[in-house]
Design a protein around this motif. Structure first.
Motif, PDB file in Angstrom:
ATOM      1  N   PRO A 118      92.007  30.243   1.088  1.00 41.87           N
ATOM      2  CA  PRO A 118      91.770  31.463   1.871  1.00 41.87           C
ATOM      3  C   PRO A 118      92.315  32.713   1.195  1.00 41.87           C
ATOM      4  CG  PRO A 118      92.643  29.699   3.258  1.00 41.87           C
ATOM      5  CD  PRO A 118      92.793  29.250   1.841  1.00 41.87           C
ATOM      6  N   ILE A 164      82.998  30.754   3.156  1.00 43.59           N
ATOM      7  CA  ILE A 164      83.588  29.546   3.742  1.00 43.59           C
ATOM      8  C   ILE A 164      84.685  29.910   4.736  1.00 43.59           C
ATOM      9  CG2 ILE A 164      84.987  27.492   3.219  1.00 43.59           C
ATOM     10  CD1 ILE A 164      82.102  27.057   2.582  1.00 43.59           C
ATOM     11  N   GLY A 165      85.354  31.026   4.508  1.00 39.56           N
ATOM     12  CA  GLY A 165      86.418  31.435   5.420  1.00 39.56           C
ATOM     13  C   GLY A 165      85.957  31.615   6.847  1.00 39.56           C
ATOM     14  N   LEU A 180      84.906  27.560   8.670  1.00 38.66           N
ATOM     15  CA  LEU A 180      85.845  26.443   8.679  1.00 38.66           C
ATOM     16  C   LEU A 180      85.763  25.599   9.938  1.00 38.66           C
ATOM     17  CD1 LEU A 180      88.984  28.055   7.012  1.00 38.66           C
ATOM     18  CD2 LEU A 180      87.431  26.351   6.037  1.00 38.66           C
ATOM     19  N   THR A 181      85.094  26.096  10.961  1.00 44.04           N
ATOM     20  CA  THR A 181      84.821  25.283  12.146  1.00 44.04           C
ATOM     21  C   THR A 181      83.315  25.143  12.305  1.00 44.04           C
ATOM     22  OG1 THR A 181      84.915  27.227  13.578  1.00 44.04           O
ATOM     23  CG2 THR A 181      86.951  25.972  13.292  1.00 44.04           C
ATOM     24  N   ARG A 228      77.299  26.472   4.884  1.00 41.01           N
ATOM     25  CA  ARG A 228      78.307  25.994   3.933  1.00 41.01           C
ATOM     26  C   ARG A 228      77.665  25.587   2.611  1.00 41.01           C
ATOM     27  NH1 ARG A 228      81.918  21.865   7.680  1.00 41.01           N
ATOM     28  NH2 ARG A 228      83.088  23.448   8.863  1.00 41.01           N
ATOM     29  N   ARG A 259      84.609  18.751   6.975  1.00 46.87           N
ATOM     30  CA  ARG A 259      86.025  18.452   7.131  1.00 46.87           C
ATOM     31  C   ARG A 259      86.139  17.101   7.833  1.00 46.87           C
ATOM     32  NH1 ARG A 259      89.308  23.773   8.753  1.00 46.87           N
ATOM     33  NH2 ARG A 259      90.839  22.713   7.414  1.00 46.87           N
ATOM     34  N   ARG A 271      88.437  20.954   2.314  1.00 48.07           N
ATOM     35  CA  ARG A 271      89.810  21.026   2.806  1.00 48.07           C
ATOM     36  C   ARG A 271      90.496  22.272   2.258  1.00 48.07           C
ATOM     37  NH1 ARG A 271      93.658  19.384  -1.016  1.00 48.07           N
ATOM     38  NH2 ARG A 271      92.836  18.218  -2.807  1.00 48.07           N
ATOM     39  N   LEU A 272      91.631  22.579   2.856  1.00 51.60           N
ATOM     40  CA  LEU A 272      92.496  23.645   2.377  1.00 51.60           C
ATOM     41  C   LEU A 272      93.478  23.084   1.354  1.00 51.60           C
ATOM     42  CD1 LEU A 272      93.231  25.440   5.776  1.00 51.60           C
ATOM     43  CD2 LEU A 272      91.432  25.953   4.104  1.00 51.60           C
TER      44      LEU A 272
END
Length: 462
Positions: A192, A209-210, A213-214, A226, A266, A296-297
């Motif tokens: 991020p 993508i930020g 994320l959901t 995505r 995710r 993933r982060l």
């Protein structure tokens, strides 16, 4: 897998194995783990580069006096009879040694098939690591195993073997499984702070993508966005298609679409994504095999190329309790995901070898069938005389897109991808066309025979 092996020989000797492709990465992990398991021992190690193999064994801690470089059958037999480890370059010498199970890990369809066939017809078991071999000759090798009362099975430690075992476990528990699969080999790691996504050693800008994320309510819409955001990164490794072909033919689960869905997902989203389209997911029908790209982060754990099953929930209260404990359940409560976030290569393979020795089978083994075909479509016009070379990353065939066809969608003369590899085209193939056996000028006759005989057997046992 917790197994108490019955020693296959007299005097309580360890289970002995032969290993092909013995200087490779998978082999290294198996040889390293074997040193920790008194009930298991390498007997014959085969690789074209014996000096490299010898150096590897010394590096891992094998005693120099145990290692014997052998160049003929007499030397190989004498070495294994004395409890030494025979190192050979010639695959024909494998059979001269004393061992119980062949671990085939060359990745070469022609050589791997020949070694596996020789082992099975001699009454010895085979744990298959080479998915390329299995995708062409697996059904015929399974038939040879049945005919000779021995075991042929994908080895644990690679995703096919692990996923097949996971599905066996789910079926044993009565779970209503709607989809199975694995993650692609390398995660997509979103930072991020920089708005970038990294896949292995490549980083690309992907600030969108930020905001993604959901999943939100529009699951398929989010997945499409995505995919667009990370389009600069490769998707769809040939190795993934090959592994899922092995899984399909050992389980009856089949591809939902021929290029697979490959959602950027995710871990906590898998139950929502692999639900039926009528419930907001991607699946057209149940019984699907697929691959996803794990998002993933940087500070989140990896899926590590692991495996998953998605199932229909039964008792709502049971799964509410499990969801409270952190298990992955879909937003509507209809589906849940159970997963193994790992494949440990040869570190796990001893479980397969010891199970075979203990039981003369692998747990819950079932006859395979031809439920899917790993094939190839021309990515561009390919002229007669073109040699379908292997190149690129993860066993790609140059100029050919790997696809995974459902059995009813595969033409009778379709060429399995790793039979077509290295062959020369005997006629022009237009972009988008499937490559067929009749397109090939010089396919390997042994592999063609294995492919055809495997199909005949599959029809007999269906």
């Amino acid at each position: 897998m917790n197994v108490q092996p019955r020693p296959p020989g007299t005097g309580g000797r360890p289970v002995g194995y032969a290993l092909s492709g013995a200087a490779g990465g998978f082999a290294r992990t198996l040889l390293a783990q074997t040193l920790l398991i008194p009930a298991l021992a390498p007997a014959v190690l085969c690789d074209v580069d014996v000096p490299r193999l010898h150096a590897l064994c010394l590096e891992l801690g094998y005693a120099p006096e145990r290692l014997r470089t052998c160049t003929d059958a007499e030397q190989t037999a004498a070495a294994t009879a004395a409890g030494h480890i025979a190192l050979v370059a010639d695959q024909e010498l494998l059979g001269a040694g004393q061992w119980d199970v062949l671990v085939e890990a060359t990745g070469s369809p022609a050589h791997g098939y020949a070694m596996a066939r020789a082992a099975l017809t001699a009454g010895r078991h085979v744990a298959m690591v080479s998915k390329e071999v299995d995708s062409v000759a697996g059904l015929h090798l399974a038939r040879l195993a049945a005919d000779n009362d021995v075991v042929y099975a994908p080895a644990e430690g690679d995703q096919p073997g692990n996923l097949i075992r996971l599905l066996d476990w789910a079926r044993l528990l009565g779970m209503d499984v709607v989809a199975i699969g694995k993650s692609s080999e390398y995660d997509l790691v979103f930072d991020p702070a920089t708005g970038t996504v990294t896949q292995l050693d490549r980083t690309v800008p992907a600030p969108a993508i930020g905001e993604l994320l959901t999943l939100g309510e529009d699951v398929r819409g989010t997945l499409a966005a995505r995919a667009d955001a990370v389009a600069a990164l490769p998707t769809g490794a040939t190795a993934d298609y090959c592994e899922m072909a092995v899984v399909a033919n050992n389980t009856g689960f089949r591809p939902d679409v021929e290029r697979l869905h490959y959602p950027v997902a995710r871990i906590a989203e898998l139950a929502d994504i692999y639900s039926l389209r009528e419930h907001g997911g991607v699946l057209h029908e149940t019984g699907a095999v697929d691959v996803f790209s794990a998002l993933r982060l940087p500070d989140e754990a990896s899926f590590a190329g692991g495996e998953f099953v998605v199932l229909r929930t039964n008792d709502a209260e049971t799964w509410r309790i499990l969801a409270e404990k952190g298990h992955v359940v879909s937003e509507d409560g209809r589906y849940a995901t159970v997963y193994l976030p790992y494949h440990l290569m040869g570190v796990e393979t001893p479980a397969t070898l010891l199970a075979i020795a203990a039981h003369g089978r692998t747990p819950d083994a079932a006859p395979p069938g031809r439920h899917a075909v790993l094939a190839g479509r021309a990515q561009r016009d390919l002229a007669a005389g073109t040699v379908l070379d292997m190149g690129g990353h993860h066993h790609d065939v140059t100029g050919v897109q790997a696809v995974l066809l459902r059995d009813e969608d595969a033409p009778a003369d379709v060429a399995p991808l790793y039979l077509a590899a290295h062959a020369e085209l005997g006629r022009d193939v237009a972009a988008g066309e499937l490559i067929t056996l009749s397109d090939l000028a010089n396919p390997d006759p042994a592999l063609v025979e294995a492919w055809n005989l495997g199909g005949e057997w599959a029809r007999e046992v269906a």
